[in-house]
Design an enzyme around this catalytic site. Structure first.
Site, mmCIF file in Angstrom:
data_model
loop_
_atom_site.group_PDB
_atom_site.id
_atom_site.type_symbol
_atom_site.label_atom_id
_atom_site.label_comp_id
_atom_site.label_asym_id
_atom_site.label_seq_id
_atom_site.Cartn_x
_atom_site.Cartn_y
_atom_site.Cartn_z
ATOM 1 N N ARG A 4 -4.802 -4.888 -16.674
ATOM 2 C CA ARG A 4 -4.617 -5.544 -15.676
ATOM 3 C C ARG A 4 -4.909 -4.491 -14.555
ATOM 4 N NH1 ARG A 4 1.487 -4.800 -14.108
ATOM 5 N NH2 ARG A 4 0.467 -4.320 -12.212
ATOM 6 N N GLU A 62 1.744 -5.938 -7.515
ATOM 7 C CA GLU A 62 2.154 -4.644 -7.479
ATOM 8 C C GLU A 62 0.630 -3.597 -7.288
ATOM 9 O OE1 GLU A 62 5.656 -4.637 -11.038
ATOM 10 O OE2 GLU A 62 3.519 -3.840 -11.590
ATOM 11 N N GLU A 69 11.029 -8.617 -9.358
ATOM 12 C CA GLU A 69 11.172 -8.584 -10.464
ATOM 13 C C GLU A 69 12.003 -7.536 -10.944
ATOM 14 O OE1 GLU A 69 7.368 -7.567 -12.560
ATOM 15 O OE2 GLU A 69 6.061 -8.730 -11.405
ATOM 16 N N PHE A 91 6.750 -7.409 -26.120
ATOM 17 C CA PHE A 91 7.951 -6.832 -26.499
ATOM 18 C C PHE A 91 8.787 -6.481 -25.154
ATOM 19 C CE2 PHE A 91 5.162 -4.884 -29.976
ATOM 20 C CZ PHE A 91 5.819 -5.801 -30.885
#
Length: 662
Positions: free
Chosen positions: A109, A148, A304, A354
């Protein structure tokens, strides 16, 4: 926040990972948890534009319609943090390049080269298509550009970036003569005769010109900002909803958020605890205070954070029972009007499988889900806090450019950490119960009784004048060591250190006297200093404490300079813990501020509504109950409170204070 009178509650939602049946289930679960806002579409470029110039909005149409039907609003993202595989194949020249020349590839990303004209064209196009289609959609209340900026790609050394850097330099300096003077290129024979001789500061045989490196950091932040503005303006051609992008306030030093904040309609921020730190909740508070400061005190969006563990730190420690709520309430206390998470449903595949989520892999029976539902209920009871503001009479200077400059190579000691001193000063102020704003050194300081500069290595002329005017006008300024050393070009001003701070501090430093590793020095008040001492000569300031031993034995260690109606303090060594707290307390007392520290581990922040109603948010991080004096009414329960109000261990309370407590 637009569209509701409630505090916003929700998180990232990534429906492209799930079937329609799961969408329907998720929407019901969102309603159960009290979710009223989700961010959608942030990673969907490959689905929305499967081939260049060919758009398919079918899945997004359905998702937005379903959310609108359930009364859940949408923060609609532009997916430009994840250019599709077809883009990487068609435009290999757009790949980001590291400082040592490695071209990065597809499969992760993050942005490609921010200066790539192909990327900018494609990003603007998808943003505009989304705005054309969804500007009037009833679910869409806000736009979320990219994701971000600066992580993980903060700068690129590709050819498009080099060409853009040269244009940026030409606009900044106007001529090569001016650039050569500013960069000090006569040192090591680096004089430039043509613009195309200038490259990015690539990996070189030794240390690259620090002024060159500093300007490339400025340029790289500006290049990313240009990308945001292009998308924002494409959206604004069709839509009237506010536009934001998620900052990472204290965790992304590659972006100068002081320059970015005026460009967004609402400041939003992502924050993740460094789970291995036992003081992670204090660093959370620092991040929230900085975010509020970027918003100029206005309410902001926590876009977030995590319900429990993340998956990308060396040790991904799960949050303990109640920690999810304490973290969320700390952001709310410090000015957030929206509490959101990454992400709603935990991913079953990909790099973040995770990473915790509102709905974890363990499902509705899990402790995390039950805490999410409980938090949603609590947030739903706190709507009267919406729009209230945090007030602070103390400020801490945060200069991104100073951060960049100080962290470059070849400084007088490896222990000179810009971030370490900021954290140290903030931590002691937090323990004292002092809420602070962060400020740029050139900002209006007139509303603050005391201003701390824990680390201000770089200082330009205008900021110098601003600080001097603040002190002369009656303010109290406290400066820590290795501050005021260079100008905006990383050049040392003529004369002794501390350069432009010499007059306001009333002293001259003939020579730095850094300590050897592990070395300590004693002060006349019994404190122990570490890392640093200065050879100080007083030029109007008075010595408050001196050095008993060490290389600066017999010389001042702490000074105070009366200037106009105010005073400027200087601390020339590293104090920590209670000894630093004592120094800070003395400065606050000099500013006429009374400090009443809360019980150990208790976080206490006040928010004030437009009509003057005051609220206190109390968060008990300790393992024992705490008592505070807060006569009023518990906003969530309606219970009356008094001068001995209990805040249970690990718990939180939000109290509307009685008028007599204001």
């Amino acid at each position: 926040m637009p569209g509701t009178s409630s505090i916003r509650f929700g998180g990232d939602y990534n429906p492209e990972q799930w079937t329609r049946e799961t969408w329907l289930e998720d929407i019901e679960l969102m309603r159960e948890a009290g979710v009223n806002l989700v961010s959608v579409g942030i990673f969907s470029w490959a689905l929305l534009e499967p081939r260049e110039g060919e758009y398919d909005f079918a899945f997004l149409d359905e998702v937005l319609d379903l959310l609108a039907g359930a009364g859940i609003d949408v923060d609609l993202g532009t997916p430009t943090t994840v250019p599709p595989a077809w883009f990487w194949k068609a435009y290999p020249q757009a790949r980001p390049v590291t400082r040592d020349g490695v071209a990065l590839g597809f499969g992760s990303r993050g942005i490609v080269s921010p200066s790539s004209p192909e990327y900018r064209r494609a990003a603007s196009a998808i943003a505009e298509r989304l705005a054309e289609r969804y500007a009037q959609h009833p679910a869409v209340v806000m736009w979320h550009v990219h994701n971000e900026y600066g992580a993980p790609v903060s700068e690129s050394f590709d050819e498009a970036s080099v060409a853009n850097f040269r244009r940026w330099l030409a606009a900044r300096y106007g001529s090569l003569d001016a650039l050569n003077r500013a960069w000090g290129t006569t040192f090591w024979g680096q004089v430039y005769g043509e613009w195309d001789e200038i490259d990015a500061p690539r990996q070189s045989a030794s240390v690259s010109n620090p002024a060159h490196q500093l300007d490339f950091k400025r340029f790289s932040s500006d290049a990313l900002l240009e990308c945001f503005v292009l998308e924002r303006d494409a959206i604004r051609r069709h839509a009237t909803q506010p536009v934001t992008t998620n900052f990472m306030a204290t965790s992304c030093p590659s972006v100068d958020y002081w320059r970015w904040a005026p460009e967004v309609d609402i400041v939003s921020n992502d924050h993740y605890l460094t789970a291995s730190r036992i003081d992670a909740h204090v660093m959370l508070a620092m991040d929230a205070d900085f975010t509020r400061s970027l918003a100029a005190g206005r309410p902001w969006v926590l876009m977030e954070h995590s319900t429990s563990a993340v998956n990308w730190q060396p040790r991904n420690v799960a949050k303990r029972p109640g920690e999810l709520a304490r973290n969320s309430m700390a952001h709310l206390a410090r000015g957030a009007d929206a509490i959101m998470f990454f992400q709603f449903r935990a991913s079953r595949f990909g790099a973040e499988k995770f990473h915790s989520a509102m709905l974890p892999h363990a499902g509705r029976s899990s402790r995390v889900w039950k805490e999410v539902v409980g938090l949603g209920e609590l947030v739903g009871d706190l709507s009267e806090l919406r729009g209230s503001r945090v007030e602070a009479s103390v400020a801490v200077i945060w200069s991104t450019e100073s951060f960049w400059a100080q962290e470059l190579e070849w400084r007088p000691s490896v222990d000179l950490s810009h971030r370490e001193r900021l954290e140290a000063f903030y931590s002691e102020l937090w323990k004292l119960g002092v809420t602070v704003d962060f400020v740029h050194p050139g900002a209006d300081l007139s509303g603050y009784s005391a201003v701390f500069a824990p680390s201000l290595y770089l200082l330009d002329e205008a900021s110098t004048a601003n600080l001097q005017a603040y002190v002369a006008g009656g303010g109290v300024l406290a400066v820590s060591y290795f501050s005021g050393i260079v100008d905006e070009f990383d050049s040392v001003p003529a004369g002794p250190f501390p350069g432009r701070l010499r007059e306001v501090l009333g002293l001259a430093i003939e020579e730095f006297q850094p300590l050897r590793e592990g070395g300590l020095v004693e002060l006349t008040n019994g404190s122990s200093g570490a890392v640093w001492t200065d050879e100080i000569h007083l030029e109007g300031a008075a010595a408050v404490e001196g050095f008993v031993d060490g290389p600066a034995a017999g010389l001042p260690a702490i000074t105070r300079n009366a200037l106009g109606d105010g005073a400027a303090w200087y601390l020339s060594t590293r104090l920590d813990g209670d000894e630093l707290a004592a120094f800070i307390g003395g400065v606050l007392a000099d500013a006429g501020l009374e400090v009443a520290p809360p019980p150990t581990g208790l976080e206490r922040v006040f928010r004030v509504a437009g009509d003057g109603t005051r609220f206190v948010v109390a968060i008990n991080h300790a393992k024992t109950d705490a008592v505070i004096a807060a006569a009023g009414v518990d906003v969530a329960t309606g219970e009356a409170t008094d001068a001995s109000t209990l805040v249970p261990a690990g718990g939180t309370r939000v109290i509307r204070l009685a008028a007599s407590e204001g």
